[in-house]
Design an enzyme around this catalytic site. Structure first.
Site, PDB file in Angstrom:
ATOM      1  N   GLY A  42       2.460  -4.271  -5.783  1.00  0.00           N
ATOM      2  CA  GLY A  42       1.531  -3.879  -6.966  1.00  0.00           C
ATOM      3  C   GLY A  42       0.396  -3.065  -6.698  1.00  0.00           C
ATOM      4  N   ALA A  43      -0.356  -3.373  -5.783  1.00  0.00           N
ATOM      5  CA  ALA A  43      -1.524  -2.633  -5.496  1.00  0.00           C
ATOM      6  C   ALA A  43      -1.200  -1.155  -5.009  1.00  0.00           C
ATOM      7  CB  ALA A  43      -2.427  -3.328  -4.491  1.00  0.00           C
ATOM      8  N   ASN A 182      15.938   0.832  -6.040  1.00  0.00           N
ATOM      9  CA  ASN A 182      16.823   1.695  -5.004  1.00  0.00           C
ATOM     10  C   ASN A 182      18.022   1.059  -4.770  1.00  0.00           C
ATOM     11  OD1 ASN A 182      16.618  -0.659  -3.380  1.00  0.00           O
ATOM     12  ND2 ASN A 182      14.895  -0.163  -2.166  1.00  0.00           N
ATOM     13  N   GLY A 220      16.744   7.142  -1.872  1.00  0.00           N
ATOM     14  CA  GLY A 220      15.885   7.886  -0.793  1.00  0.00           C
ATOM     15  C   GLY A 220      16.228   9.400  -0.894  1.00  0.00           C
ATOM     16  N   ASP A 244       6.770   7.874   8.042  1.00  0.00           N
ATOM     17  CA  ASP A 244       6.675   6.400   7.916  1.00  0.00           C
ATOM     18  C   ASP A 244       6.782   6.125   6.366  1.00  0.00           C
ATOM     19  OD1 ASP A 244       5.939   3.807   7.073  1.00  0.00           O
ATOM     20  OD2 ASP A 244       3.508   3.969   8.062  1.00  0.00           O
ATOM     21  N   ALA A 248       6.953   4.224   0.164  1.00  0.00           N
ATOM     22  CA  ALA A 248       7.450   5.370  -0.825  1.00  0.00           C
ATOM     23  C   ALA A 248       7.800   5.089  -2.194  1.00  0.00           C
ATOM     24  CB  ALA A 248       8.538   5.941   0.240  1.00  0.00           C
ATOM     25  N   GLY A 249       8.634   3.727  -2.260  1.00  0.00           N
ATOM     26  CA  GLY A 249       9.172   3.517  -3.561  1.00  0.00           C
ATOM     27  C   GLY A 249       7.857   3.081  -4.609  1.00  0.00           C
ATOM     28  N   GLY A 285       1.004   4.631   6.838  1.00  0.00           N
ATOM     29  CA  GLY A 285       0.386   3.376   6.147  1.00  0.00           C
ATOM     30  C   GLY A 285       0.795   3.481   4.653  1.00  0.00           C
TER      31      GLY A 285
END
Ligand code: RIB
Length: 307
Positions: A42-43, A182, A220, A244, A248-249, A285
């Site tokens: 969420g963040a 996804n 992806g 990393d 990404a989603g 990250g």
């Protein structure tokens, strides 16, 4: 559509371990690095939306501890409205152990902590004048469903990233202006194995047939398929060197929501989200990797210029 995005969801401190490869059961493996970075689906989405230019409110819970204070400061520093980020008196801040291998792929274990006490009423009043409510599955299902109902009652479009999909009730599907699973999540929701564009379209059709107004099924690096009642559109993925893939989603969802709330069509917003996610995977990250609107636009210009 009003341009404010309200994200109701999880916030975690990510404890990130880099490894040359994923450990096997019972194995002890030497890691190559350790960092703590702000995360939580969420963040992450809230930060992606804010950096993509949308006024953004985050609704969620942290614990009364050092991680919680650091996460609140970090969201605030990104310009996210944290007036509805509650400090839970009973549970610690959520944490995620994020293991990232040499190919940039990850495995994540989450301990929900205060996220598990998020309540739909935490979002009461948050949707007035907002355009999009963005939800995921890392808080209790009742809170996700309740927040979706509050958002709809306030005239706000509900976008649901069903990650993880396990507990989400089907009653939420007809409340969604967009679902963006996804491949793995789409299969869990519809029973259709998503392996290519036709199967992604079939899964998207199933979600739309069961009530969602649109579905974006993500594959992806193979791109995504946007399905609406009037047809399907392919969303191309951008080829980049991933270091990393964490968040990404989340990045795609937050950037897409910001673009849509700013007036883009769903297809345009999906392309913007895909470009933001492509930038995200080139950095390490969760929240540190999320691009600003200018960075995403620069990336898009570079790619279009190269064609
Ligand atoms: O989607 C990535 C996120 O999943 C991480 O930031 C971690 O906190 C987990 O919620």
């Amino acid at each position: 559509m009003a341009n404010r995005v309200v994200v109701v969801g999880s916030v975690n401190m990510d404890l990130v371990i880099r490894v040359p490869r994923m450990p096997a059961t019972g194995e002890t493996l030497a890691g190559t690095g350790f960092t703590t970075v702000p995360g939580g689906k969420g963040a992450n989405q809230a930060v992606a939306a804010a950096r993509s230019g949308a006024p953004t409110t985050f609704v969620g819970r942290v614990g009364n501890d050092a991680f919680g204070r650091r996460l609140r400061r970090s969201l605030d520093g990104d310009g996210v409205d944290v007036m509805r980020l509650r400090t839970d008196p009973e549970q610690p801040t959520g944490v995620a152990i994020v293991t990232v291998d040499g190919h940039g792929e990850n495995a994540i274990v989450v301990v929900a902590g205060a996220n598990g006490r998020t309540d739909a009423q935490d979002a009461a009043g948050a949707f007035a004048g907002a355009g999009i409510c963005l939800l995921q599955g890392e808080i209790p299902a009742a809170a996700v469903l309740g927040a979706a109902r509050l958002a709809r009652a306030a005239g706000c479009a509900v976008f649901l990233d069903p990650a993880p999909p396990d507990d989400l009730p089907r009653a939420i599907w007809p409340l969604c202006a967009l679902m963006l699973p996804n491949a793995r999540e789409a299969e869990a929701l519809t029973g259709i194995a998503v392996t290519d564009a036709p199967s992604a379209k079939a899964a998207g059709d199933a979600l739309v047939a069961r009530g969602a107004r649109a579905a974006l099924v993500k594959m992806g690096h193979a791109g995504a398929v946007l399905v609406t009642p009037s047809g399907a559109t392919s969303v191309a993925a951008f080829e980049v060197e991933a270091i990393d893939t964490t968040a990404a989603g989340d990045c795609m969802a937050g950037a897409l929501a910001a673009a849509r709330a700013g007036g883009a069509s769903l297809a345009e917003a999906a392309e913007f989200g895909a470009a933001a996610a492509a930038v995200c995977v080139t950095r390490a990250g969760a929240q540190p990797s999320l691009p600003t609107r200018e960075e995403t636009l620069r990336f898009l210009r570079g790619r279009r210029g190269a064609i």
